[in-house]
Design a protein around this motif. Structure first.
Motif, PDB file in Angstrom:
ATOM      1  N   LEU A  63       0.426  -1.027   0.067  1.00 14.29           N
ATOM      2  CA  LEU A  63       0.215   0.208  -0.453  1.00 14.29           C
ATOM      3  C   LEU A  63       0.533   1.207   0.328  1.00 14.29           C
ATOM      4  O   LEU A  63       0.603   1.777  -1.045  1.00 14.29           O
ATOM      5  N   ALA A  64       2.041   1.498   0.589  1.00 13.01           N
ATOM      6  CA  ALA A  64       2.746   2.597   0.834  1.00 13.01           C
ATOM      7  C   ALA A  64       3.095   2.902  -0.358  1.00 13.01           C
ATOM      8  O   ALA A  64       3.316   4.094  -1.327  1.00 13.01           O
ATOM      9  N   TYR A  65       3.838   1.544  -1.156  1.00 12.98           N
ATOM     10  CA  TYR A  65       4.769   1.411  -2.583  1.00 12.98           C
ATOM     11  C   TYR A  65       3.550   1.688  -3.534  1.00 12.98           C
ATOM     12  O   TYR A  65       4.258   2.804  -4.090  1.00 12.98           O
ATOM     13  N   ALA A  66       2.654   1.594  -3.457  1.00 12.73           N
ATOM     14  CA  ALA A  66       1.636   2.388  -4.591  1.00 12.73           C
ATOM     15  C   ALA A  66       1.224   3.540  -4.301  1.00 12.73           C
ATOM     16  O   ALA A  66       1.666   4.111  -5.287  1.00 12.73           O
ATOM     17  N   ILE A  67       0.943   4.053  -2.807  1.00 13.17           N
ATOM     18  CA  ILE A  67       1.074   5.425  -2.769  1.00 13.17           C
ATOM     19  C   ILE A  67       2.035   6.323  -3.136  1.00 13.17           C
ATOM     20  O   ILE A  67       1.640   7.782  -3.967  1.00 13.17           O
ATOM     21  N   CYS A  68       3.395   5.961  -2.616  1.00 14.82           N
ATOM     22  CA  CYS A  68       4.454   6.699  -3.331  1.00 14.82           C
ATOM     23  C   CYS A  68       4.399   6.654  -4.822  1.00 14.82           C
ATOM     24  O   CYS A  68       4.673   7.859  -5.938  1.00 14.82           O
ATOM     25  N   HIS A  69       3.918   6.018  -5.645  1.00 17.19           N
ATOM     26  CA  HIS A  69       4.362   5.869  -6.952  1.00 17.19           C
ATOM     27  C   HIS A  69       3.562   6.388  -7.579  1.00 17.19           C
ATOM     28  O   HIS A  69       4.038   7.632  -8.012  1.00 17.19           O
ATOM     29  N   LEU A  70       2.033   6.907  -7.018  1.00 15.90           N
ATOM     30  CA  LEU A  70       1.194   7.630  -7.535  1.00 15.90           C
ATOM     31  C   LEU A  70       1.552   9.112  -7.054  1.00 15.90           C
ATOM     32  O   LEU A  70       0.938  10.289  -8.036  1.00 15.90           O
ATOM     33  N   LEU A  71       2.161   9.707  -6.547  1.00 18.83           N
ATOM     34  CA  LEU A  71       2.567  10.446  -5.227  1.00 18.83           C
ATOM     35  C   LEU A  71       3.853  11.019  -6.673  1.00 18.83           C
ATOM     36  O   LEU A  71       4.784  12.290  -6.216  1.00 18.83           O
ATOM     37  N   GLY A  72       4.439  10.567  -7.429  1.00 17.45           N
ATOM     38  CA  GLY A  72       5.450  10.673  -7.957  1.00 17.45           C
ATOM     39  C   GLY A  72       6.572   9.948  -7.683  1.00 17.45           C
ATOM     40  O   GLY A  72       7.759  10.313  -8.909  1.00 17.45           O
ATOM     41  N   LEU A  73       6.826   9.147  -6.680  1.00 12.68           N
ATOM     42  CA  LEU A  73       8.086   8.319  -6.242  1.00 12.68           C
ATOM     43  C   LEU A  73       8.323   7.688  -7.329  1.00 12.68           C
ATOM     44  O   LEU A  73       8.011   6.901  -7.806  1.00 12.68           O
ATOM     45  N   ARG A  74      10.248   7.333  -7.565  1.00 12.15           N
ATOM     46  CA  ARG A  74      10.175   6.712  -7.937  1.00 12.15           C
ATOM     47  C   ARG A  74      11.436   5.652  -7.592  1.00 12.15           C
ATOM     48  O   ARG A  74      12.281   6.325  -6.524  1.00 12.15           O
ATOM     49  N   PRO A  75      12.180   4.472  -7.683  1.00 12.38           N
ATOM     50  CA  PRO A  75      13.193   4.048  -7.083  1.00 12.38           C
ATOM     51  C   PRO A  75      14.382   4.835  -7.486  1.00 12.38           C
ATOM     52  O   PRO A  75      14.481   4.690  -9.019  1.00 12.38           O
ATOM     53  N   VAL A  76      15.161   5.044  -6.652  1.00 10.45           N
ATOM     54  CA  VAL A  76      16.467   5.821  -6.682  1.00 10.45           C
ATOM     55  C   VAL A  76      17.107   4.696  -7.966  1.00 10.45           C
ATOM     56  O   VAL A  76      17.798   5.681  -9.004  1.00 10.45           O
ATOM     57  N   ALA A  77      17.173   3.407  -8.123  1.00  5.01           N
ATOM     58  CA  ALA A  77      18.285   3.278  -9.002  1.00  5.01           C
ATOM     59  C   ALA A  77      17.569   3.007 -10.313  1.00  5.01           C
ATOM     60  O   ALA A  77      18.435   3.586 -11.231  1.00  5.01           O
ATOM     61  N   THR A  78      16.312   3.124 -10.401  1.00  5.03           N
ATOM     62  CA  THR A  78      15.699   3.853 -11.825  1.00  5.03           C
ATOM     63  C   THR A  78      15.742   4.701 -12.616  1.00  5.03           C
ATOM     64  O   THR A  78      16.787   5.175 -13.090  1.00  5.03           O
ATOM     65  N   ILE A  79      15.663   5.741 -11.709  1.00  4.43           N
ATOM     66  CA  ILE A  79      16.668   7.200 -11.994  1.00  4.43           C
ATOM     67  C   ILE A  79      17.802   6.873 -12.470  1.00  4.43           C
ATOM     68  O   ILE A  79      18.245   8.187 -12.946  1.00  4.43           O
ATOM     69  N   GLN A  80      18.424   6.408 -11.554  1.00  8.72           N
ATOM     70  CA  GLN A  80      20.005   6.871 -11.553  1.00  8.72           C
ATOM     71  C   GLN A  80      20.469   5.786 -12.998  1.00  8.72           C
ATOM     72  O   GLN A  80      21.203   6.730 -14.579  1.00  8.72           O
ATOM     73  N   GLU A  81      19.819   4.746 -13.786  1.00  6.66           N
ATOM     74  CA  GLU A  81      20.090   4.300 -14.886  1.00  6.66           C
ATOM     75  C   GLU A  81      19.172   5.025 -16.065  1.00  6.66           C
ATOM     76  O   GLU A  81      20.092   4.796 -16.663  1.00  6.66           O
ATOM     77  N   GLN A  82      18.032   5.725 -15.703  1.00  5.20           N
ATOM     78  CA  GLN A  82      17.704   6.708 -16.920  1.00  5.20           C
ATOM     79  C   GLN A  82      18.422   8.065 -17.081  1.00  5.20           C
ATOM     80  O   GLN A  82      18.282   8.089 -18.041  1.00  5.20           O
ATOM     81  N   ALA A  83      18.666   8.052 -16.037  1.00  4.93           N
ATOM     82  CA  ALA A  83      20.039   9.253 -16.245  1.00  4.93           C
ATOM     83  C   ALA A  83      21.687   8.992 -17.201  1.00  4.93           C
ATOM     84  O   ALA A  83      21.900   9.729 -17.578  1.00  4.93           O
ATOM     85  N   ALA A  84      21.749   7.869 -16.327  1.00  3.64           N
ATOM     86  CA  ALA A  84      23.024   7.236 -17.417  1.00  3.64           C
ATOM     87  C   ALA A  84      22.630   7.460 -18.801  1.00  3.64           C
ATOM     88  O   ALA A  84      23.920   7.268 -19.618  1.00  3.64           O
TER      89      ALA A  84
END
Length: 313
Positions: free
Chosen positions: A292-313
């Motif tokens: 539940l917490a993960y789903a709500i965070c996702h809806l608020l626009g939060l994404r896994p840190v590793a995924t963000i770093q992969e996208q930046a690379a």
């Protein structure tokens, strides 16, 4: 509550656009867990921690049972998080049924384990419904505990706040005076007890500001997956469960998947309204479950840190 022009625009957008469309993820989150009682519960806890850790929480906290009943389990859980993960672990500590020396010894153990953040609470009596009575050689209340911890080490300290009044307070003025004393004693922020109306939080935030409180106040979010359990929690802390929420969960006792969906929908909508009112930090009472917490965070626009770093690379 007086909204700024930016907040009014955000509120309008929340009404005009799909609620969760393209949120920027500019939120900070923290998660609360409780110490497990069995190997099965320990596996569930660590699964939740591993699921939520990639979201980069500001900290994760571990609760402390009434009368220190989970002292060893709390300590081992916090120490393991601190030792085996990159997360910042915060340990709950209460005043109940312990001398200053005993509480100070626990705090010293945390400092030695690398724990630098304490959630300092008065605590609940071990007998449900009993009135709190300070130990004769103990800390009298949470403000006294905060001051004592600060004398030991430069801990970061979070304390509790009650948008719908602590059951022992009687009036909001008494409640706010107590909160101010805890912050003046050295606490960095207040985390609220859970609530189910955005307006409840906004009214409390405004009243705190009017009382001269300018520290960060983080809303505590409890996604409701078990209504009976939530009703029990609410009765202990003075939170009100709206009638419409009761009705929404009627008939779902034998449909756990549907119950989860309803719970996520309600909590996410409330978080979205808090976001529209300028809230950017949220504290989730996870009950050692991540979904539940993960789903709500996702809806608020939060994404896994590793995924963000992969996208930046």
């Amino acid at each position: 509550m007086t909204l700024s022009l930016a907040q009014m625009e955000e509120a309008r957008r929340a009404l005009d656009a799909p609620l969760f469309a393209d949120l920027s993820g500019d939120v900070g989150v923290s998660f609360e867990f409780f110490p497990p009682k069995s190997e099965k519960m320990e596996a569930q806890l660590w699964d939740a921690i591993q699921t939520l850790a990639p979201l980069g929480p500001r900290f994760v906290s571990v609760t402390y049972g009434a009368g220190g009943s989970t002292r060893e389990r709390t300590h081992s859980t916090v120490a393991r998080i601190q030792r085996e993960t990159s997360l910042s672990a915060a340990a709950h500590l209460t005043c109940v049924e312990a001398t200053r020396e005993e509480i100070d010894a626990v705090a010293e153990e945390y400092w030695a384990a690398g724990v630098r953040h304490i959630v300092a609470l008065r605590g609940d009596p071990p007998v449900m419904g009993a009135k709190f009575a300070a130990h004769p050689q103990g800390y009298a209340n949470a403000a006294d505990l905060v001051a004592g911890l600060k004398r030991l080490h430069p801990f970061e300290i979070s304390v509790a706040a009650y948008p719908e009044l602590h059951p022992d307070s009687g009036t909001q003025a008494v409640d706010l005076d107590n909160l101010k004393r805890k912050l003046d004693a050295g606490a960095s922020r207040a985390i609220t007890q859970f609530f189910f109306s955005p307006d409840c939080f906004f009214r409390f935030r405004d009243a705190a500001a009017a009382a001269g409180i300018d520290a960060e106040i983080v809303p505590g979010i409890l996604p409701v997956s078990n209504v009976a359990q939530t009703r029990k929690f609410a009765g202990l802390c003075g939170a009100e469960i709206p009638g419409w929420m009761d009705r929404l969960f009627e008939g779902l006792d034998d449909h756990p998947g549907a119950r989860q969906l309803v719970a996520a929908t309600l909590a996410a909508e409330m978080c979205r309204k808090l976001y529209a009112g300028g809230v950017r930090n949220f504290h989730f009472y996870t009950l050692n479950r991540a979904e539940l917490a993960y789903a709500i965070c996702h809806l608020l626009g939060l994404r896994p840190v590793a995924t963000i770093q992969e996208q930046a690379a």
